[in-house]
Design an enzyme around this catalytic site. Sequence first.
Site, short mmCIF file in Angstrom:
data_model
loop_
_atom_site.label_atom_id
_atom_site.label_comp_id
_atom_site.label_asym_id
_atom_site.label_seq_id
_atom_site.Cartn_x
_atom_site.Cartn_y
_atom_site.Cartn_z
N HIS A 1 55.76 46.06 36.33
CA HIS A 1 56.31 44.60 36.82
C HIS A 1 57.73 45.00 36.48
CE1 HIS A 1 52.44 41.97 36.82
NE2 HIS A 1 52.32 42.72 36.13
N HIS B 1 50.23 49.24 36.96
CA HIS B 1 51.30 48.93 37.55
C HIS B 1 52.48 48.35 36.60
CE1 HIS B 1 48.33 45.62 37.22
NE2 HIS B 1 49.38 44.89 36.93
P1 AMP Z 1 48.65 42.01 35.92
O1 AMP Z 1 48.20 40.81 35.40
O2 AMP Z 1 49.49 42.87 35.09
O3 AMP Z 1 47.13 42.81 36.21
O4 AMP Z 1 49.24 41.74 37.25
C1 AMP Z 1 48.56 41.77 38.47
C2 AMP Z 1 49.73 41.36 39.49
O5 AMP Z 1 49.39 41.61 40.93
C3 AMP Z 1 49.81 39.70 39.59
O6 AMP Z 1 51.25 39.55 39.25
C4 AMP Z 1 49.40 39.46 40.94
O7 AMP Z 1 50.35 38.44 41.39
C5 AMP Z 1 49.61 40.59 41.70
N1 AMP Z 1 48.91 40.90 43.08
C6 AMP Z 1 47.68 40.72 42.94
N2 AMP Z 1 47.30 40.91 44.21
C7 AMP Z 1 48.41 41.32 44.98
C8 AMP Z 1 48.47 41.49 46.35
N3 AMP Z 1 47.64 41.73 47.24
N4 AMP Z 1 49.86 41.80 46.77
C9 AMP Z 1 50.75 41.67 45.86
N5 AMP Z 1 50.74 41.37 44.66
C10 AMP Z 1 49.61 41.30 44.17
#
Ligand code: AMP
Length: 136
Positions: A101, A99
Amino acid sequence: MTDCIFCKIVVGDVPAEKIYEDDKVVAFLDISPITKGHTLVIPKQHFKDILDTPDEVLADLISAVKKIAPSIKRGVGADGFNLGVNNGAAAGQVVYHLHFHIIPRFEYDNLKMWEGSSYAEGEMEDVGKKIRSYLQ
Ligand code: AMP
Ligand code: ZN
């Protein structure tokens, strides 16, 4: 992948505030935003991180980022944005479905993403040499 939360968002089994979708990419608001409008842009196909992802898919993601980012800026009145990808646990990756950001930034938001450090005498050249040795 059946136990992947983002794969579940792709198929609609987990709810998300989706802001964009095409045949390859989905973008939705991060549930725990660094700033309002913080968006995650993901491929519909499951890849665990950027090194695991084919170049064509990365190109699709970057095209989507370019398409979406101006609307995010306008939507939340941001002055700029950071684009980030965490790769591996040490880098803060928690969800192992690639993903990007998009983090809206505001002139006076006082956010400091990270601080710079410094190299000792000759260290930068050594580090450069080591990295280049693996690129040959
Ligand atoms: P990372 O630390 O780069 O793996 O980021 C994962 C991101 O996914 C974090 O910023 C979380 O807040 C976000 N996240 C996790 N679960 C969900 C969800 N169900 N809907 C939206 N964002 C999510
Ligand atoms: Zn997945």
